[in-house]
Design a protein around this motif. Structure first.
Motif, mmCIF file in Angstrom:
data_model
loop_
_atom_site.group_PDB
_atom_site.id
_atom_site.type_symbol
_atom_site.label_atom_id
_atom_site.label_comp_id
_atom_site.label_asym_id
_atom_site.label_seq_id
_atom_site.Cartn_x
_atom_site.Cartn_y
_atom_site.Cartn_z
ATOM 1 N N ILE A 1 2.787 -0.714 13.740
ATOM 2 C CA ILE A 1 2.266 0.346 12.888
ATOM 3 C C ILE A 1 1.395 -0.361 11.859
ATOM 4 N N CYS A 2 0.134 0.010 11.822
ATOM 5 C CA CYS A 2 -0.792 -0.589 10.865
ATOM 6 C C CYS A 2 -1.093 0.417 9.764
ATOM 7 N N LEU A 3 -1.398 -0.096 8.586
ATOM 8 C CA LEU A 3 -1.788 0.801 7.509
ATOM 9 C C LEU A 3 -3.253 0.584 7.168
ATOM 10 N N ILE A 4 -3.887 1.664 6.737
ATOM 11 C CA ILE A 4 -5.259 1.629 6.224
ATOM 12 C C ILE A 4 -5.176 2.073 4.779
ATOM 13 N N THR A 5 -5.538 1.199 3.860
ATOM 14 C CA THR A 5 -5.393 1.491 2.439
ATOM 15 C C THR A 5 -6.576 2.317 1.933
ATOM 16 N N PRO A 6 -6.420 2.934 0.744
ATOM 17 C CA PRO A 6 -7.548 3.659 0.156
ATOM 18 C C PRO A 6 -8.752 2.766 -0.119
ATOM 19 N N ASP A 7 -8.522 1.447 -0.157
ATOM 20 C CA ASP A 7 -9.618 0.488 -0.328
ATOM 21 C C ASP A 7 -10.216 0.079 1.013
ATOM 22 N N ASP A 8 -9.818 0.785 2.089
ATOM 23 C CA ASP A 8 -10.356 0.562 3.427
ATOM 24 C C ASP A 8 -10.063 -0.829 3.963
ATOM 25 N N ILE A 9 -8.825 -1.272 3.734
ATOM 26 C CA ILE A 9 -8.304 -2.492 4.338
ATOM 27 C C ILE A 9 -7.280 -2.078 5.392
ATOM 28 N N VAL A 10 -7.371 -2.648 6.582
ATOM 29 C CA VAL A 10 -6.408 -2.361 7.635
ATOM 30 C C VAL A 10 -5.583 -3.614 7.897
ATOM 31 N N ALA A 11 -4.252 -3.436 7.973
ATOM 32 C CA ALA A 11 -3.343 -4.573 8.145
ATOM 33 C C ALA A 11 -2.056 -4.081 8.794
ATOM 34 N N PRO A 12 -1.347 -4.965 9.485
ATOM 35 C CA PRO A 12 -0.055 -4.566 10.078
ATOM 36 C C PRO A 12 0.974 -4.256 9.006
ATOM 37 N N PHE A 13 1.736 -3.182 9.217
ATOM 38 C CA PHE A 13 2.875 -2.882 8.351
ATOM 39 C C PHE A 13 4.171 -3.357 8.999
ATOM 40 N N LEU A 14 4.298 -3.166 10.320
ATOM 41 C CA LEU A 14 5.467 -3.666 11.038
ATOM 42 C C LEU A 14 5.073 -3.938 12.480
ATOM 43 N N ARG A 15 5.893 -4.704 13.164
ATOM 44 C CA ARG A 15 5.687 -4.982 14.592
ATOM 45 C C ARG A 15 7.045 -4.970 15.286
ATOM 46 N N ILE A 16 7.121 -4.262 16.418
ATOM 47 C CA ILE A 16 8.329 -4.256 17.235
ATOM 48 C C ILE A 16 8.176 -5.311 18.319
ATOM 49 N N THR A 17 9.114 -6.225 18.403
ATOM 50 C CA THR A 17 9.039 -7.305 19.382
ATOM 51 C C THR A 17 9.887 -6.969 20.611
ATOM 52 N N GLY A 18 9.520 -7.564 21.735
ATOM 53 C CA GLY A 18 10.316 -7.435 22.951
ATOM 54 C C GLY A 18 10.248 -6.071 23.608
ATOM 55 N N GLN A 19 9.231 -5.277 23.282
ATOM 56 C CA GLN A 19 9.120 -3.930 23.846
ATOM 57 C C GLN A 19 7.678 -3.636 24.277
ATOM 58 N N SER A 20 7.078 -4.554 24.974
ATOM 59 C CA SER A 20 5.662 -4.425 25.342
ATOM 60 C C SER A 20 5.409 -3.274 26.317
ATOM 61 N N GLY A 21 6.462 -2.781 26.978
ATOM 62 C CA GLY A 21 6.296 -1.666 27.901
ATOM 63 C C GLY A 21 6.470 -0.315 27.249
ATOM 64 N N SER A 22 6.433 -0.266 25.921
ATOM 65 C CA SER A 22 6.668 0.973 25.204
ATOM 66 C C SER A 22 5.463 1.348 24.352
ATOM 67 N N GLU A 23 5.630 2.339 23.492
ATOM 68 C CA GLU A 23 4.628 2.735 22.506
ATOM 69 C C GLU A 23 5.363 3.259 21.291
ATOM 70 N N ILE A 24 4.718 3.195 20.134
ATOM 71 C CA ILE A 24 5.323 3.676 18.893
ATOM 72 C C ILE A 24 4.859 5.105 18.654
ATOM 73 N N CYS A 25 5.804 5.982 18.343
ATOM 74 C CA CYS A 25 5.512 7.407 18.200
ATOM 75 C C CYS A 25 6.179 7.982 16.956
ATOM 76 N N GLY A 26 5.653 9.111 16.505
ATOM 77 C CA GLY A 26 6.324 9.927 15.504
ATOM 78 C C GLY A 26 6.514 9.361 14.128
ATOM 79 N N PRO A 27 5.596 8.534 13.583
ATOM 80 C CA PRO A 27 5.809 8.033 12.223
ATOM 81 C C PRO A 27 5.790 9.190 11.221
ATOM 82 N N ALA A 28 6.772 9.208 10.325
ATOM 83 C CA ALA A 28 6.867 10.272 9.324
ATOM 84 C C ALA A 28 7.714 9.790 8.160
ATOM 85 N N PHE A 29 7.292 10.158 6.950
ATOM 86 C CA PHE A 29 8.028 9.769 5.754
ATOM 87 C C PHE A 29 9.010 10.859 5.338
#
Length: 386
Positions: A323-351
């Motif tokens: 999950i990467c974040l894009i800041t209001p200053d238009d910087i994009v960077a990783p927020f987290l990384r899931i390891t060992g699950q290359s056959g999957s996808e990340i879904c449903g992010p919500a606060f």
């Protein structure tokens, strides 16, 4: 010259002209570029296989095919789009999650949390549907669950489980992906997961009710964007909604959709872009394009949400499971990384409503199968509103 260098040169040299849209003052910093995360670098993976910045922790909330701890409910397979809602019955909240499963086996489920963050209940809120992929929350506290099939529907559901789900036929039949409500213009934006998909908006007859309304599609003529009514939203005549209006603007695989302060952000997976449709001037700009930044951290763009600080959070389907974040200053960077699950996808992010907990799922987990989904929670020092 490779494509990334060519595209970067075009943007630097000619602004937005090469892309057929007009750059506005609020968008002059777009598209976002790689840079350091405001939370610092990712640390070694924790016990759940998740790499996070210092101060953040993760926990597993539910696993597909298993009973949700603290309840008697079996969590659904292939968890996908999700959202959080305040729980009117108490001081806790509810996280809803779609099930991207085959014919008649999809739907959506919910997890209820206490004010202290413990799961107190889990239950079904939609059944008998197909490939419920993403969706969106409404300001009146319902969840729009979207079917990603050729003639899919949108279902309006009750996160509390008290009310029955209702099919919203007026919102059209197409390969629905995500929805985002615009409480300012009183419309609902909709994405379409097709290589030549369209971008839609639904104009309800009365805001707060989706019983009836007009489905419109974004068109472009000589660089000017406009909205046009879709003649046959049900596609009953055999022509798909995206092919009914001349000049329909095409997007390569519409995915996540999120509205904030006069801008609807949406993603397209075919070209790894995050778009920003600015509703006031009616202009469209690139908030992110992986071809326009060196060593792009964000690829395989998919679901998108936002945080109180103004950061966008974009989940990857592919890439390196970040999950990467894009800041209001238009910087994009990783927020987290899931390891060992290359056959999957990340879904449903919500606060959570308080903004201090982030929920999301790995759709196929470590097994690479829809029966192996894992739903997580991350807590930590999230930035507060500016």
């Amino acid at each position: 010259m490779d494509r990334r260098t060519l595209l970067r040169s075009a943007v630097v040299g000619t602004g937005a002209v090469a892309f057929g849209f007009t750059m506005t003052r609020t968008s002059l910093a777009y598209p976002a570029k790689s840079g350091p995360s405001p939370y610092g670098p990712l640390q070694a993976a924790d016990a759940n296989g998740i790499m996070l910045s210092a101060g953040f922790t993760s926990r597993v909330i539910a696993r597909s095919g298993r009973t949700v701890p603290g309840t008697s409910y079996t969590w659904h397979g292939a968890p996908d789009g999700g959202a959080c809602f305040a729980d009117s019955a108490g001081d806790g909240w509810i996280y809803v999650s779609n099930a991207e499963l085959g014919s008649g086996t999809g739907g959506a489920s919910a997890l209820r949390f206490s004010g202290g963050g413990e799961v107190t209940d889990a239950y079904r809120i939609l059944s008998g549907t197909t490939r419920n992929c993403a969706g969106g929350a409404t300001p009146w506290q319902t969840w729009l669950s979207c079917e990603e099939t050729t003639r899919g529907h949108v279902y309006e559901t009750d996160p509390t489980g008290a009310g029955d789900a209702v099919r919203r036929d007026a919102m059209g039949r197409f390969q629905h992906e995500a929805a985002a409500c615009d409480p300012d213009l009183h419309v609902v934006y909709l994405t379409e997961d097709e290589p030549d998909g369209a971008f839609y908006r639904f104009v309800p007859g009365s805001w707060g009710s989706l019983d009836a309304g007009v489905l419109q599609v974004l068109t472009e003529s000589d660089g000017t964007l406009s909205w046009a009514d879709v003649p046959d939203p049900a596609a009953s005549g055999g022509t798909q909604t995206r092919d009914q209006v001349p000049g329909t603007k095409r997007f390569d695989g519409g995915e996540g959709c999120y509205y904030r302060d006069g801008t609807c952000f949406f993603t397209t997976k075919g070209d790894n872009r995050v778009w920003a449709y600015e509703t006031g001037p009616g202009t469209l700009v690139l908030a992110y394009d992986d071809n326009l930044t060196d060593s792009p951290p964000l690829t395989g763009v998919d679901n998108i949400t936002g945080a109180a600080a103004g950061d966008l959070y974009v989940a990857e389907d592919g890439g390196n499971m970040e999950i990467c974040l894009i800041t209001p200053d238009d910087i994009v960077a990783p927020f987290l990384r899931i390891t060992g699950q290359s056959g999957s996808e990340i879904c449903g992010p919500a606060f959570s409503p308080a903004g201090d907990r982030l929920y999301f799922s790995s759709q196929r987990g470590t097994s690479g199968s829809s029966s192996g989904g894992i739903t997580y929670e991350v807590t930590g020092p999230f930035r507060s509103a500016a």
